[in-house]
Design an enzyme around this catalytic site. Structure first.
Site, mmCIF file in Angstrom:
data_model
loop_
_atom_site.group_PDB
_atom_site.id
_atom_site.type_symbol
_atom_site.label_atom_id
_atom_site.label_comp_id
_atom_site.label_asym_id
_atom_site.label_seq_id
_atom_site.Cartn_x
_atom_site.Cartn_y
_atom_site.Cartn_z
ATOM 1 N N GLU A 45 0.830 -1.196 0.000
ATOM 2 C CA GLU A 45 0.000 0.000 0.000
ATOM 3 C C GLU A 45 0.873 1.256 0.000
ATOM 4 O O GLU A 45 1.864 1.341 0.717
ATOM 5 C CB GLU A 45 -0.873 -0.040 1.259
ATOM 6 C CG GLU A 45 -1.692 1.168 1.513
ATOM 7 C CD GLU A 45 -2.440 1.086 2.827
ATOM 8 O OE1 GLU A 45 -3.344 1.901 3.018
ATOM 9 O OE2 GLU A 45 -2.109 0.222 3.669
ATOM 10 N N ASP A 162 13.823 -3.268 14.488
ATOM 11 C CA ASP A 162 14.875 -2.379 13.989
ATOM 12 C C ASP A 162 14.354 -0.942 14.029
ATOM 13 O O ASP A 162 14.419 -0.209 13.048
ATOM 14 C CB ASP A 162 15.265 -2.786 12.571
ATOM 15 C CG ASP A 162 16.501 -2.037 12.061
ATOM 16 O OD1 ASP A 162 17.246 -1.471 12.879
ATOM 17 O OD2 ASP A 162 16.712 -2.021 10.834
#
Length: 200
Positions: A45, A162
Site C-alpha cells: 500500500e 529495527d
C-alpha cells in the site's frame, strides 16, 4: 529476498488494527522473486509519508502493538518467541527459530542469549568478547529476569525489531513504522535497539 519483510509488515498490520490511536502500517499485496533469479519485489500500500508524528502517539501505538495477543493471523499460533522465517536487521542475518509453545521468561532468556547477543558475537568473531559472554555474562543472564515469573511472566510481543528514526514516520496523521526486522520477543527489547540506534 522480501519474504521476511513482507511477513513482518503483515504481522505488524494485524497487531495494529485496534482502534483510532494505532500504528499506520502499509498493507502488503504481493511479494516474490523474479523467475530468472534477477531480483525480488514487494508490492504494498502507498502511504503518503511525512515526518514523525508526536512521540506520545508513537509510544501509545507501539504499546498497543506490543500488547496485541500472539495469534495465528499474526503468524504466531503457538505463543512462542521467534518468527516464521529468519530475516535481516540491516544487512545482518537474524535467526528467528521458534521456542516451545506457550513460552515464558525462561524461553525468552534462551532465545535472547543464543539468537540475539550470542549470534551477534559469533558474527563479530571477537574471541575475547565471545569468551566473556559465554563464561561470565550468559550464565548470569537469568539474574536480570528473576522477578519476571508468575503474573509477571514475559510473554511474546510482536516487535518491529529495527526501530530507529529512519524507520519511523507518519501517514494520515498516525505514527507509521516500516522496514522491520520483525520477531516475537520481550517488548523491552524493542527499546534496547532503539536507544542503541538513537530514536532522535
Amino acid at each position: 529476498m522480501f519474504l521476511g519483510e513482507a511477513l513482518g509488515l503483515q504481522a505488524m498490520y494485524e497487531c495494529s488494527q485496534q482502534g483510532e490511536d494505532s500504528l499506520r502500517i502499509p498493507k502488503v499485496y504481493h511479494y516474490g522473486d523474479y523467475s530468472e533469479g534477477k531480483g525480488s519485489l514487494i508490492i504494498m500500500e502507498y502511504l503518503n509519508l511525512a515526518g514523525r508524528s508526536d512521540d506520545l502517539a508513537l509510544g501509545k501505538a507501539m504499546a498497543k502493538m506490543h500488547l496485541a495477543p500472539a495469534t495465528e493471523k499474526a503468524g504466531n499460533p503457538d505463543k512462542a518467541f521467534g518468527f516464521p522465517v529468519d530475516n535481516t536487521i540491516g544487512g545482518t542475518p537474524q535467526p528467528n527459530p521458534w521456542t516451545k509453545p506457550n513460552s515464558g521468561t525462561q524461553e525468552w532468556i534462551e532465545f535472547f542469549r543464543d539468537h540475539r547477543i550470542g549470534h551477534q558475537l559469533n558474527l563479530a568473531g571477537d574471541s575475547y568478547c565471545s569468551n566473556l559472554w559465554e563464561n561470565d555474562i550468559a550464565p548470569r543472564l537469568h539474574l536480570l529476569f528473576e522477578d519476571l515469573h508468575g503474573e509477571k511472566e514475559i510473554k511474546p510481543s510482536l516487535l518491529h525489531g529495527d526501530l530507529w528514526s529512519g524507520n519511523i514516520g507518519s501517514a494520515d496523521g498516525k505514527p507509521s513504522i516500516f522496514d522491520p526486522a520483525t520477531y516475537f520477543g520481550h517488548h523491552e527489547a524493542e527499546w534496547g535497539v532503539s536507544f542503541t540506534l538513537c530514536l532522535s
